[in-house]
Design an enzyme around this catalytic site. Structure first.
Site, PDB file in Angstrom:
ATOM      1  N   ASP A  95      43.335  35.351  46.904  1.00  0.00           N
ATOM      2  CA  ASP A  95      41.955  36.232  47.563  1.00  0.00           C
ATOM      3  C   ASP A  95      40.728  35.740  46.658  1.00  0.00           C
ATOM      4  O   ASP A  95      40.432  35.871  45.226  1.00  0.00           O
ATOM      5  CB  ASP A  95      42.504  37.543  46.889  1.00  0.00           C
ATOM      6  CG  ASP A  95      41.488  38.787  47.122  1.00  0.00           C
ATOM      7  OD1 ASP A  95      40.446  38.605  47.800  1.00  0.00           O
ATOM      8  OD2 ASP A  95      41.541  39.791  46.486  1.00  0.00           O
ATOM      9  N   SER A 149      41.603  55.654  51.358  1.00  0.00           N
ATOM     10  CA  SER A 149      42.761  55.106  51.124  1.00  0.00           C
ATOM     11  C   SER A 149      42.821  54.864  49.493  1.00  0.00           C
ATOM     12  O   SER A 149      43.817  54.212  48.977  1.00  0.00           O
ATOM     13  CB  SER A 149      42.838  53.688  51.617  1.00  0.00           C
ATOM     14  OG  SER A 149      41.740  52.800  51.427  1.00  0.00           O
ATOM     15  N   HIS A 189      39.291  43.839  43.409  1.00  0.00           N
ATOM     16  CA  HIS A 189      39.432  42.709  43.537  1.00  0.00           C
ATOM     17  C   HIS A 189      39.106  41.750  42.342  1.00  0.00           C
ATOM     18  O   HIS A 189      38.304  42.084  41.590  1.00  0.00           O
ATOM     19  CB  HIS A 189      38.668  41.885  44.819  1.00  0.00           C
ATOM     20  CG  HIS A 189      38.662  42.532  45.827  1.00  0.00           C
ATOM     21  ND1 HIS A 189      39.795  42.001  46.858  1.00  0.00           N
ATOM     22  CD2 HIS A 189      38.463  43.478  46.699  1.00  0.00           C
ATOM     23  CE1 HIS A 189      39.770  42.803  47.945  1.00  0.00           C
ATOM     24  NE2 HIS A 189      39.045  43.637  47.808  1.00  0.00           N
ATOM     25  N   HIS A 201      40.618  34.793  52.101  1.00  0.00           N
ATOM     26  CA  HIS A 201      40.187  36.133  52.075  1.00  0.00           C
ATOM     27  C   HIS A 201      38.488  35.786  51.575  1.00  0.00           C
ATOM     28  O   HIS A 201      38.337  36.479  50.233  1.00  0.00           O
ATOM     29  CB  HIS A 201      40.772  37.251  51.118  1.00  0.00           C
ATOM     30  CG  HIS A 201      42.073  37.554  51.671  1.00  0.00           C
ATOM     31  ND1 HIS A 201      42.829  38.376  51.010  1.00  0.00           N
ATOM     32  CD2 HIS A 201      42.890  37.049  52.584  1.00  0.00           C
ATOM     33  CE1 HIS A 201      43.969  38.632  51.753  1.00  0.00           C
ATOM     34  NE2 HIS A 201      44.034  37.813  52.496  1.00  0.00           N
TER      35      HIS A 201
END
Lengths: 554, 554
Positions: free
Chosen positions: A193, A231, A366, A388
């Site tokens: 990522d 979320s 992240h 990503h």
């Protein structure tokens, strides 16, 4: 000589962009898919609702596809499933919360018969030639996993979206031991990522936000209103916990937030003390210091609950002077101005607004540079594909890997559609498959393309001017019109003279063409368009779209 | 009883927004204006070029206006002058570089006979009842000043845009002594720049960027390309100095950059060693390590030079692998995505791109919280009006002043158009004058309003659908058409059936209305519009603008 076996990694989305993540792993004639996400339109894609990957490669090879492995329940990882599963019948594998969110999505699209299997971190499943392991990671949604795919040619590890959180709000930390074990045994290729690769240092623990919430809740004498991503279940949990500790009831407002709280509670991902959650119509009658409202709208989205409150346009909640509003999210690039506008409006209504990451009301989901280095060093893959991220992020992630001693030749700066191919003898980028964007506008999937977008762009800048006339088939004379109608160009009332002059130009042009016996419609329309275009550019320095329409009667 | 004298401060722009700064200071029937700036359109203002303040208040009171005082040469302080000076004949007072930039602007608008006076920091001029002092401040353009206006009722201080730079690239530091002296003697009201009030600490010195440049220049083996704001003369100076020290020639690319460099050199604000500046057509032939290009496009503006280079679309300069590109600016809110896209494209072309403030290639021109506190404490005004900022910034600046001990009642959270009135007995907000935005689109000043913008918005989302038919005046039957033309709605080829069905709906609707003897055009058009709107929403979930046009023939 027998055909040489090969593994191919083919990203169909998520490279050179943020969003619509989708990656194919193929071994000879078998393949699995990791994730099927959507992206939000950028500002050039006027009128577009969402964007999904062009997955024609999957359709063309559907008999090879063994299953879809989903890393977590964010839209950029699951949002394309309702489209994909209309076209393909293929089983899904995901953790429990992820699957709950997927199923709620599929239900909305009347896709009720999709084969789905719940997996858990450390589960190993077999799909065709592949053995697949799910590995716990931390992220801004519970139940996120990375994936290891064991192929006859070696192991491929995909981190999914991840961060390293040593003090997670619930559950265990990122499975350091499994990633290390894989690294120890040997990993052919890592995909990791790149979202936060531009940030130095480490990413803070989600728990920090909980401490900030508790301080803010203690300081507030009136209502607390917290906006966050629907979320972000951990964030919601921390808000509920802070409310409970300071004797506040909690109401949930905003369709997606209500939906996620329902799913997450039902599946046991939220610990809500009995009696804490009440209806929004009840909470507005409580004294301010007993009330907490959780809501959507942290991105300033015009239709979301917080934005409506800021506009004094929400059905149930009106902002009162003294309310504390916490915007517990960072603006996604492109949303900075709409978030700022919402904050301004809330201040004007007398609220105290806490926003911006320096206030500790948000941490990222992240990994930052030091965390990314740890991942690279744990897995120590033979090959590395940064995923990503927009192009510059992939480059930075590559540079990070080089700093750790990886060879430039073992790192692939790939694009959507790139084929990265591995054999016993090495790895290389060998070509491209079809990949790209499919734009969704209303019910239309892919029916809005460059021409339509270019027209929308032109219409948005200077509007449209339509000139209509009816001519006689026999005499070629104008028998009705020319009439001029404009939209988005100028105030008609203030420009009557200019429009009258324009009509005269049209009459002159048509008369000249008639004298020259020009009857071809394309020429007639072209000449009228040119004459008007010139006229209006001189008068206004604008270039509206000009649309001549000519009808014929006997 | 004699009429009580009063001073009024009336901001006509710059409050509740960033940009279009303009403030009236009035004493009885005399007034002066501070600044006349423009703003750039926000994303809702489709097709708009620039925005200027509604200055009808000035037009209505033009006989009272003694002069325009300009704090510095940025567009948001001088950009409305070409419009204002077409409507008003009034003298301008500004420092030398500021006036140079203003005059270049006025020349473009053929305004060659404006009365202008050069002033210097510490100058005192007399305009009517006002004595006016100009006070040196630091900012991201040389020759910036704050202004003190002495009125019979007390002194008003306006900081203009400012920062505190203890080690400026050229010239003296912000005139601490003058601000302190004013504070010592007593200031009635301070207006201070709120742009950076959300930033903690202090703003770094411009000189830091010079050090970063020199390091980067030393590290680079190939060309250096630096993008910055054209008006940032100190930044340009530092780039030229770094180039000179590392034996590089410099070429300037981009219309506004070329323009500013010409004006600034002519007026002596740039120190360019002989032979350093060369033409862009020459520099592209030099070895990479001898070349430096200064350019526009730091905001990713599509037509600017750096953006064109990134698109491989620039006339003279094509990016080569190994080039170092330095983006020496922060994205203005709203430009984040276009800057990111430019960076991505440059990386793809093989450039090494240095961007983002963490790399030390940019510092702000506006004071941060600790600097703002110093200003408040130096001037220690009786009353305070935070200016130059969106609403939340004005609130934060107010809170800062409260932390320093100012009474809330002595701070005015004003809006554009507010009248803040001072008499011998106190101060209060007493009402409002006309204020607002005037939108400029091409040659049109204020002819684009809400209806036009709303139409552009609708057109940009789902396009337009025009249905044209000709009917017989006598029989009311359709004699030509209905024809349907769409733009920005759907691909016509893929939707022929849907359009054919729509034509049938139109025919049915018209037939029904004919049978019912409905002849009113508004009703005919309304019914056609409704029928089509329903049809297309059902088929596409889109709401194009629908425009029925009916013509009549004998």
């Amino acid at each position: 000589m027998p055909k040489e076996h090969k593994v191919q990694i083919i990203p169909l989305g998520g490279l050179g962009e943020i969003g619509k993540n989708m990656t194919v792993i193929r071994y000879d004639n078998q393949m699995v898919l990791i994730d099927a996400g959507l992206a939000f339109p950028d500002e050039e894609m006027l009128g577009i609702d969402v964007v999904i990957p062009d997955y024609s490669y999957l359709i063309e090879h559907k008999e090879m596809l063994q299953g879809i492995l989903v890393t977590h329940g964010h839209e950029d990882h699951i949002g394309a499933l309702p489209y994909l599963l209309k076209d393909l019948d293929v089983p899904i594998f995901a953790t429990r919360l992820t699957l709950g969110l997927i199923q709620s999505k599929l239900k909305e699209s009347n896709l009720n018969h999709v084969q789905a299997t719940v997996v858990q971190p450390r589960d190993m499943i077999k799909l065709g030639v592949f053995r697949i392991e799910f590995i716990r990671v931390s992220h801004s949604i519970p139940d996120a996993v990375g994936i290891a795919i064991h192929t006859p040619l070696g192991t491929i590890v995909h981190t999914g979206d991840f961060k390293l959180d040593h003090t997670p709000v619930s559950g265990d930390i990122l499975d350091i031991h499994k990633f290390s074990e894989l690294g120890d045994k040997g990993v052919l290729c890592l995909m990791s990522d790149s979202t936060n690769v531009e940030r130095t240092g480490i990413t803070m623990s989600e728990r920090n936000v909980g401490h900030t919430f508790e301080e803010a809740f203690k300081d507030a004498n009136e209502r607390i209103i917290i906006a966050s991503f629907a979320s972000n279940v951990h964030r919601i949990q921390q808000a509920i916990t802070a409310a409970y500790k300071t004797n506040r009831k909690v109401a949930v407002v905003g369709r997606s937030m209500v939906n996620v709280v329902a799913i997450a509670s039902e599946l046991g991902y939220l610990d809500i003390p009995e009696g804490t959650l009440i209806d929004v119509d009840e909470i507005v009658n409580l004294p301010g210091n007993q009330a907490c409202i959780l809501t959507t709208g942290s991105q300033g989205e015009p239709m979301a609950a917080l934005s409506r409150m800021a506009m004094s346009d929400h059905r149930s909640v009106s902002i009162q002077p003294g309310d504390t509003v916490i915007i517990s999210a960072s603006p996604i690039p492109g949303n900075e101005k709409s978030v700022a506008r919402t904050v301004d409006r809330l201040f004007k209504l007398g609220a105290n607004v806490i926003y911006g990451s320096i206030n500790g009301v948000h941490v990222s989901g992240h990994a930052s540079q030091e965390d990314l280095k740890l991942m690279l060093n744990m897995v120590r893959p033979q090959y590395f594909i940064p995923v990503h991220g927009e192009y510059r992020m992939l480059v930075k992630h590559m540079q990070l890997a080089e700093q750790l001693g990886m060879e430039r030749d073992n790192i692939f700066l790939a694009e959507n559609g790139s084929i990265i191919e591995f054999t016993r003898h090495g790895a290389s980028m060998t070509g491209k498959v079809t990949a790209g964007k499919v734009l969704i506008d209303g019910l239309g999937v892919g029916d809005v393309g460059n021409i339509v977008l270019r027209d929308r762009k032109q219409l948005s800048q200077d509007g449209i001017l339509i000139v209509v006339m009816t001519i006689s088939r026999s005499t070629r004379a104008i028998v009705a019109g020319p009439d001029i109608v404009t939209r988005g160009f100028v105030y008609v009332r203030e420009s009557e003279t200019m429009l009258d002059e324009a009509k005269e130009k049209v009459r002159q042009t048509m008369a000249r063409l008639k004298d020259n016996h020009v009857t071809e419609w394309a020429v007639l329309k072209g000449q009228v368009r040119d004459a008007l275009s010139k006229h209006f550019y001189e008068k206004t320095r604008r270039r509206p779209m000009i649309l001549p329409i000519i009808q014929e009667v006997e």
